[in-house]
Design an enzyme around this catalytic site. Structure first.
Site, PDB file in Angstrom:
ATOM      1  N   ALA A  20       1.121  -1.072  -0.208  1.00 47.32           N
ATOM      2  CA  ALA A  20       0.149  -0.054   0.274  1.00 47.32           C
ATOM      3  C   ALA A  20       1.087   1.384   0.208  1.00 47.32           C
ATOM      4  O   ALA A  20       1.162   2.038  -0.751  1.00 47.32           O
ATOM      5  CB  ALA A  20      -1.376  -0.689   1.230  1.00 47.32           C
TER       6      ALA A  20
ATOM      7  N   ASP B  44      -4.291  -2.009   4.271  1.00 44.91           N
ATOM      8  CA  ASP B  44      -4.706  -1.855   2.240  1.00 44.91           C
ATOM      9  C   ASP B  44      -5.650  -0.697   2.803  1.00 44.91           C
ATOM     10  O   ASP B  44      -4.998   0.540   1.704  1.00 44.91           O
ATOM     11  CB  ASP B  44      -4.794  -2.602   1.415  1.00 44.91           C
ATOM     12  CG  ASP B  44      -3.868  -3.548   0.990  1.00 44.91           C
ATOM     13  OD1 ASP B  44      -3.360  -4.514   1.738  1.00 44.91           O
ATOM     14  OD2 ASP B  44      -2.790  -3.336   0.337  1.00 44.91           O
TER      15      ASP B  44
ATOM     16  N   LYS C 222      -3.466  -7.962   2.834  1.00 46.67           N
ATOM     17  CA  LYS C 222      -4.345  -9.388   1.902  1.00 46.67           C
ATOM     18  C   LYS C 222      -4.867 -10.810   2.235  1.00 46.67           C
ATOM     19  O   LYS C 222      -5.270 -10.581   3.501  1.00 46.67           O
ATOM     20  CB  LYS C 222      -2.552  -9.707   1.937  1.00 46.67           C
ATOM     21  CG  LYS C 222      -2.397 -10.639   0.997  1.00 46.67           C
ATOM     22  CD  LYS C 222      -2.585 -10.669  -0.336  1.00 46.67           C
ATOM     23  CE  LYS C 222      -2.095  -9.679  -0.887  1.00 46.67           C
ATOM     24  NZ  LYS C 222      -3.106  -8.845  -2.129  1.00 46.67           N
TER      25      LYS C 222
HETATM   26  C1  LIG Z   1       3.143  -2.384   4.306  1.00 46.90           C
HETATM   27  S1  LIG Z   1       1.396  -2.526   3.793  1.00 46.90           S
HETATM   28  C2  LIG Z   1       1.596  -3.581   2.669  1.00 46.90           C
HETATM   29  C3  LIG Z   1       0.263  -4.093   1.846  1.00 46.90           C
HETATM   30  O1  LIG Z   1      -0.433  -4.618   0.901  1.00 46.90           O
HETATM   31  C4  LIG Z   1      -0.280  -5.939   0.421  1.00 46.90           C
HETATM   32  O2  LIG Z   1      -0.755  -6.691  -1.189  1.00 46.90           O
HETATM   33  P1  LIG Z   1      -0.357  -6.144  -2.462  1.00 46.90           P
HETATM   34  O3  LIG Z   1       1.143  -6.927  -2.419  1.00 46.90           O
HETATM   35  O4  LIG Z   1      -1.612  -7.543  -2.939  1.00 46.90           O
HETATM   36  O5  LIG Z   1       0.545  -5.091  -2.574  1.00 46.90           O
HETATM   37  C5  LIG Z   1      -0.380  -6.619   1.235  1.00 46.90           C
HETATM   38  O6  LIG Z   1      -1.696  -6.835   1.681  1.00 46.90           O
HETATM   39  C6  LIG Z   1       0.131  -5.753   2.570  1.00 46.90           C
HETATM   40  O7  LIG Z   1      -0.397  -5.802   3.647  1.00 46.90           O
END
Ligand SMILES: CSC[C@H]1O[C@H](OP(=O)(O)O)[C@H](O)[C@@H]1O
Length: 358
Positions: free
Chosen positions: A47, A238, A249
């Site tokens: 995020a 997120d 996630k």
């Molecule tokens: C620092 S929070 C990052 C957060 O984003 C990830 O999602 P993605 O890999 O799909 O961008 C995941 O939800 C993480 O917890």
């Protein structure tokens, strides 16, 4: 230190997170269209990281607008904003960062050239501020962790590390601060199907820094808790609604249920730019659905027969009542006290925090 998004030599350098841990590849981004593609394909992900990337994407688009007319410039900049807004729907940091960049463009009194320079400075500030924010989150998280006679074992999900932020990480920021303080024995990392950010990215970050890490499959978490192996769960976020319901996630919600069943504290670590105060609860958070290929293909191997259907939500929502505390740059707060957390933030820092419109 790991920085996933860097401004250098008049372009944006991204660590290609789809190539880790096998290869450390850095890609150069020169145009907003290519930045949008990098966000959509998760070359850059996490995020806060995609917020930083979107901010620089706004500048890359702005510098290509050839006009000296301020109104025409602003109109065309809105088109750049819309392109970047269309990349991924869940992480509010993306929309918050774009909102900050548009606010900068509207509020800067000067020529188009001067506005463009201010936009670059704003993007850089969002990046460096997030690094400092994550360090504060890490230290407040350390203070919030349970006091145990021995060193702690923390379980995390996905990757909320330096790769997902301006550096240092949110959930992994807490682990880093605990490691530096000599309070962390080991990190357990859920592999996190289907994109495997835990196995590929969290494990890579830990190995880079010599933090002991154990990778488990997502369906092992309950067994580890029942065996008494886990002292606390710390995850990222997120988008957080005003009541503390948290989108993170996929798999985070079930992890929170299992933690509750074992009376293990469950923390969410996130900057206040992840809180969408316009949403009263988590039912309003848009959940991204991604291509089913992420489920049926692991590497080059197909793991399902033809003729099946798929459902691939990239996030789920953990209700506030399953969350012990939300750790922000202003401290750790019960999920229902986020307005108190925000109130401790100097308004001058990000006046636009309240309008994180999609
Ligand atoms: C620092 S929070 C990052 C957060 O984003 C990830 O999602 P993605 O890999 O799909 O961008 C995941 O939800 C993480 O917890």
């Amino acid at each position: 230190m790991i920085y996933p998004v860097i401004w250098q030599n008049d372009s944006v350098l991204l660590i290609d997170q789809t190539r880790l841990p096998d290869e450390y590849i850095v890609v150069e981004i020169h145009r907003s269209e290519d930045m949008a593609e990098a966000i959509t394909t998760m070359i850059v992900r996490g995020a806060p990281s995609i917020g930083v990337a979107a901010a620089y994407g706004m500048y890359l688009g702005a510098r290509e607008i050839e006009t000296n007319d301020n109104q025409e410039f602003l109109t065309k900049l809105e088109s750049v904003a819309n392109l970047l807004r269309s990349t991924r729907p869940t992480a509010v940091n993306l929309f918050w960062a774009i909102s900050q960049m548009m606010r900068t463009a509207y509020e800067t009194v000067g020529t188009v050239v001067e506005i463009k320079q201010t936009l670059l400075e704003t993007a850089a500030k969002i990046n460096t501020d997030n690094f400092q924010t994550c360090q504060a989150i890490g230290d407040y998280g350390l203070a919030a962790l349970p006091i145990t006679p021995d060193q702690l074992i923390i379980l995390t999900h996905c990757n909320a590390g330096a790769l997902a932020t301006g550096g240092y990480g949110t959930a992994l920021g807490v682990a880093r601060s605990a490691w530096k303080a000599g309070r962390l024995a080991r990190l357990y990392a859920d592999e996190t199907r289907p994109r495997l950010q835990g196995a590929k990215l969290t494990a890579w970050e830990c190995v880079q820094e010599g933090i002991p890490v154990t990778v488990i499959t997502d369906n092992m978490a309950a067994h580890c808790m029942k065996q008494g192996l886990i002292d606390a769960v710390v995850v990222g976020a997120d988008r957080i609604a005003a009541n503390g319901d948290t989108a993170n996630k996929i798999g985070t919600y079930s992890l929170a249920i299992v933690a509750k069943a074992h009376n293990i504290p469950f923390f969410v670590a996130a900057p206040l730019s992840t809180v969408d105060f316009q949403l009263t609860d988590g039912s309003q958070i848009p959940i991204e659905e991604r291509h089913p290929e992420e489920i049926y293909q692991v590497g080059k191997t197909l793991i399902t027969p033809p003729g099946v259907e798929f459902y691939n939500p990239a996030f789920d929502v953990t209700p506030a009542d399953l969350i012990t505390a939300i750790i922000t740059e202003n401290g750790a707060f019960p999920p229902g006290d986020l307005l108190l957390a925000k109130g401790k933030m100097s308004e001058s820092r990000y006046p636009g925090l309240k309008d994180c419109a999609d």
